[in-house]
Design a protein around this motif. Structure first.
Motif, short mmCIF file in Angstrom:
data_model
loop_
_atom_site.label_atom_id
_atom_site.label_comp_id
_atom_site.label_asym_id
_atom_site.label_seq_id
_atom_site.Cartn_x
_atom_site.Cartn_y
_atom_site.Cartn_z
N GLN A 128 42.72 -62.70 -63.54
CA GLN A 128 41.86 -62.55 -64.74
C GLN A 128 40.86 -61.12 -64.51
O GLN A 128 40.38 -60.82 -65.33
N VAL A 129 40.92 -60.74 -63.51
CA VAL A 129 40.14 -59.25 -63.25
C VAL A 129 40.75 -58.42 -62.25
O VAL A 129 41.43 -59.02 -61.52
N GLN A 130 40.68 -57.21 -62.53
CA GLN A 130 41.24 -56.03 -61.93
C GLN A 130 40.45 -55.15 -61.06
O GLN A 130 40.66 -54.83 -60.10
N GLY A 131 39.17 -55.23 -61.79
CA GLY A 131 38.26 -54.27 -61.03
C GLY A 131 37.36 -54.77 -60.06
O GLY A 131 37.76 -55.91 -59.49
N PRO A 132 36.46 -54.21 -59.44
CA PRO A 132 35.66 -54.67 -58.12
C PRO A 132 34.62 -55.53 -58.52
O PRO A 132 34.12 -55.74 -59.84
N PHE A 133 34.00 -56.02 -57.44
CA PHE A 133 32.79 -57.00 -57.58
C PHE A 133 31.48 -55.99 -56.99
O PHE A 133 31.60 -55.65 -56.14
N VAL A 134 30.65 -55.65 -57.99
CA VAL A 134 29.69 -54.67 -57.81
C VAL A 134 28.15 -55.52 -57.86
O VAL A 134 28.04 -56.58 -58.72
N GLU A 135 27.41 -55.68 -56.53
CA GLU A 135 26.26 -56.38 -56.72
C GLU A 135 25.12 -55.44 -56.45
O GLU A 135 25.19 -54.46 -55.42
N VAL A 136 24.17 -55.72 -57.00
CA VAL A 136 22.88 -54.84 -56.97
C VAL A 136 21.57 -55.73 -56.94
O VAL A 136 21.62 -56.66 -58.05
N ASN A 137 20.53 -55.72 -56.29
CA ASN A 137 19.38 -56.44 -56.20
C ASN A 137 18.37 -55.62 -56.95
O ASN A 137 17.99 -54.64 -56.83
N CYS A 138 18.00 -56.00 -58.14
CA CYS A 138 17.32 -55.32 -59.07
C CYS A 138 15.73 -55.11 -58.63
O CYS A 138 15.09 -54.33 -59.05
N ALA A 139 15.34 -55.83 -57.80
CA ALA A 139 13.95 -55.67 -57.20
C ALA A 139 13.94 -54.43 -56.46
O ALA A 139 12.73 -53.73 -56.23
N THR A 140 14.99 -53.88 -55.93
CA THR A 140 15.04 -52.74 -55.21
C THR A 140 15.16 -51.49 -56.27
O THR A 140 15.11 -50.21 -55.69
N LEU A 141 15.29 -51.59 -57.56
CA LEU A 141 15.26 -50.56 -58.28
C LEU A 141 14.05 -50.23 -58.93
O LEU A 141 13.41 -51.30 -59.63
N GLN A 142 13.53 -48.79 -59.00
CA GLN A 142 12.31 -48.49 -59.45
C GLN A 142 12.36 -47.12 -60.22
O GLN A 142 13.17 -46.28 -59.87
N GLY A 143 11.69 -47.18 -61.27
CA GLY A 143 11.61 -45.70 -61.92
C GLY A 143 12.82 -45.32 -62.59
O GLY A 143 13.71 -46.12 -63.12
N ASP A 144 13.01 -43.79 -62.50
CA ASP A 144 14.05 -43.21 -62.98
C ASP A 144 15.49 -43.67 -62.27
O ASP A 144 16.57 -43.70 -62.42
N ALA A 145 15.32 -44.05 -60.97
CA ALA A 145 16.42 -44.45 -59.98
C ALA A 145 17.11 -45.70 -60.48
O ALA A 145 18.16 -45.99 -60.34
N ALA A 146 16.06 -46.73 -61.28
CA ALA A 146 16.83 -47.80 -61.72
C ALA A 146 17.97 -47.67 -62.94
O ALA A 146 19.28 -48.06 -62.90
N ALA A 147 17.37 -46.78 -63.78
CA ALA A 147 18.30 -46.25 -64.88
C ALA A 147 19.67 -45.61 -64.28
O ALA A 147 20.74 -45.70 -64.55
N SER A 148 19.33 -44.68 -63.51
CA SER A 148 20.26 -43.81 -62.81
C SER A 148 21.29 -44.78 -61.97
O SER A 148 22.47 -44.53 -61.97
N THR A 149 20.76 -45.56 -61.05
CA THR A 149 21.65 -46.70 -60.37
C THR A 149 22.37 -47.48 -61.26
O THR A 149 23.66 -47.28 -61.01
N LEU A 150 21.94 -47.84 -62.19
CA LEU A 150 22.96 -48.89 -63.04
C LEU A 150 23.77 -47.99 -64.08
O LEU A 150 24.99 -48.31 -64.20
N PHE A 151 23.04 -46.86 -64.64
CA PHE A 151 23.86 -46.43 -66.00
C PHE A 151 24.29 -44.98 -65.74
O PHE A 151 25.01 -44.46 -66.32
N GLY A 152 24.10 -44.37 -64.46
CA GLY A 152 24.57 -43.18 -63.93
C GLY A 152 23.76 -42.01 -64.92
O GLY A 152 22.67 -42.27 -65.60
N HIS A 153 23.81 -40.83 -64.60
CA HIS A 153 23.26 -39.84 -65.17
C HIS A 153 24.09 -38.54 -65.04
O HIS A 153 25.05 -38.31 -64.27
N LYS A 154 23.62 -37.53 -66.02
CA LYS A 154 24.26 -36.32 -65.92
C LYS A 154 23.47 -35.20 -65.19
O LYS A 154 22.13 -35.58 -64.76
N ARG A 155 24.01 -34.31 -64.42
CA ARG A 155 23.15 -33.38 -63.87
C ARG A 155 22.06 -32.72 -64.56
O ARG A 155 22.30 -32.44 -65.88
#
Length: 531
Positions: free
Chosen positions: A229-256
């Motif tokens: 029923q799924v083909q992709g991976p299991f991706v886990e992250v603890n949101c308590a470890t995400l702060q500031g720009d790093a939070a959005a970058s870690t989750l949604f990615g960024h451009k150079r």
């Protein structure tokens, strides 16, 4: 009801009566009366339909034959045939209380037969399948045979038993093979299993730290993956470890160049989870901006990485975990109401270990086996030592604040220090002392006097009207509420004994009504007292 057989039902002259025609054969059985025959056909076969209807009238004048022209440009096009059959079935005045319906799947193109099968399976046609076959020897007037096929699998004991075994295997898998005994937890897992294999909607797990939210999320993913029923991976992250720009970058990615230090492009975890499952633990720790971006990603499967002017796509299933009461966070403006509504379709509160004392023993055995495999040697309790450990572990003395993490650490210590693979009484006594020290809060700053805290909730005039009994009872209730993580959790702790004798259990409502007697609400009582 069935399709016209443009080849099998055809024929000219008197010779047509010497051949087996499947639609005509339906009304030729002496022990069977067809009250009504719904004949589906395409307009270009109008002449054949009229001839067939006349022949049916000769053989069975008591059968009403109704012809329905379906305008199919290509009877081999699955989408076209299914859509036409769907529209026809939705408009048909089915009355299953008074009539039985048979879907004839011997005639028509193979695509038409498959579509009829699907209509019956989905209960758009509330009946059974009808398969006809010619006689072994062609004899004029011999109708051959017919077979009815009921697609209600619950009627087939052998199949039902296989499904039941498969479901039990799935439940055992979700519980890591641990034979848990707590009725509330087992009922929760039974529903989670059904949701796991039937839904791709977001799921929210709440409960105290260490209650097993992360493990259950991973098990759900592995169950879905085993069933393709799924083909992709299991991706886990603890949101308590995400702060500031790093939070959005870690989750949604960024451009150079999106921000200082963004030296290259980054895909982000949401894109990494494409086709799989994304588990966001402690989702209540996300900032409001990240919550807004997450809502769009969950609803539309598209989002903007930081610094990007083009959207990217990722089709993942979201499982969220939190030890907070998100309802209070929404009320306080710390969590978006629209995101909470989106992830709260399937919401499950995992009870802590202290709320499942009957499950401590099977978990103890499971963890002991895990520790033995890690140590590479057998480890066992002697009978007296095990009884002593369980007596403490299942008592009110053991709060299990870290839940299964505390239990796993305790078992690891016992297994590692065991002599000759045997855990004895002396070792258990030492471990119990260690656990008591771990949970002892006597050296921490003293908690305020419970009665003194009532002054922060009630005015002096109201307090003076209360008997000492009521003040002491209310102070104790307030203390329990401030130790609990939700209204329901506090209710379960306060009414743990009496709830076993009730047929209808609503601990939260009982507690809410008790507080209302003093003009108090849950939000007032649960809030930390001013420092």
């Amino acid at each position: 009801m069935g399709f016209l057989g443009t080849q099998l039902d055809g024929g000219m002259g008197s010779g047509r009566w010497e051949k087996w025609r499947p639609t005509v054969s339906l009304v030729q059985h002496e022990d069977l009366v067809i009250d009504r025959l719904e004949l589906l056909y395409t307009p270009r076969h109008e002449e054949l339909v009229q001839r067939l209807m006349a022949d049916l009238l000769v053989v069975s004048p008591e059968t009403q034959v109704r012809a329905h022209a379906l305008d199919l440009a290509d009877p081999w096009d699955f989408g076209e045939v299914y859509s036409a059959l769907y529209d026809w079935s939705r408009a048909y005045p089915f009355d299953p209380e008074r009539e039985d319906y048979w879907a004839h799947i011997t005639t028509g193109t193979h695509v038409a037969q498959i579509c009829l099968f699907l209509m019956v399976e989905a209960r758009f046609i509330p009946g059974v399948l009808l398969q006809t076959a010619p006689p072994k020897r062609q004899v004029e007037g011999d109708p051959g045979s017919y077979t009815l096929i009921d697609l209600d699998l619950s009627r087939y004991d052998a199949i039902a038993q296989r499904f039941a075994r498969e479901q039990q295997d799935a439940l055992s898998f979700l519980k890591s093979g641990i034979p848990t005994r707590n009725p509330r937890f087992n009922a929760l897992i039974a529903e989670v299993e059904r949701v796991a294999v039937r839904s791709r909607a977001p799921i929210l797990f709440t409960g105290p730290t260490g209650a097993g939210k992360s493990l259950l999320a991973r098990r759900m993913y592995e169950l879905k993956k085993a069933r393709h029923q799924v083909q992709g991976p299991f991706v886990e992250v603890n949101c308590a470890t995400l702060q500031g720009d790093a939070a959005a970058s870690t989750l949604f990615g960024h451009k150079r160049g999106a921000f200082t230090g963004a030296l290259g492009d980054r895909a982000g975890l949401l894109r990494s989870a494409d086709g799989g499952v994304l588990f966001l633990d402690e989702i209540g720790e996300l900032g409001l901006d990240e919550q807004a971006m997450l809502l769009k990603a969950v609803e539309e499967k598209r989002f903007y990485p930081l610094g990007a002017d083009r959207e990217v796509a990722s089709d993942f299933q979201l499982i969220a975990g939190t030890n907070r009461d998100l309802r209070s966070a929404v009320a306080a403006g710390r969590f978006r109401d629209d995101l909470y509504a989106r992830i709260n379709l399937w919401s499950y509160e995992l009870p802590g270990l202290a709320e499942r004392p009957e499950d401590i023993e099977p978990n103890l055995e499971f963890l002991l086996g895990e520790a033995a495999r890690e140590l590479g040697r057998q480890v066992r309790f002697n009978a007296e030592a095990k009884a002593r450990y369980l007596r403490f572990a299942q008592s009110q003395e053991a709060p299990w604040r870290g839940n299964f993490r505390d239990l796993a650490a305790s078992v690891t210590r016992l297994a590692t220090l065991s002599e000759g693979g045997r855990i004895g009484v002396a070792q258990v006594d030492a471990e119990v002392a260690r656990l008591r020290w771990l949970w002892d809060r006597s050296e921490a700053p003293a908690a305020p006097d419970p009665q003194a805290e009532l002054h922060t909730l009630l005015d002096t005039e109201t307090l003076d009207t209360l008997d000492l009994f009521d003040r002491l009872q209310l102070a104790a209730v307030v203390q329990v509420c401030r130790q609990a993580h939700s209204l329901s959790d506090a209710g379960r702790r306060l009414f743990a004994a009496s709830r076993q004798r009730r047929q209808v259990v609503n601990d939260a409502d009982r507690l809410r009504k008790y507080l209302a007697r003093f003009g108090l609400s849950w939000d007032q009582v649960a809030a930390a007292p001013p420092g």
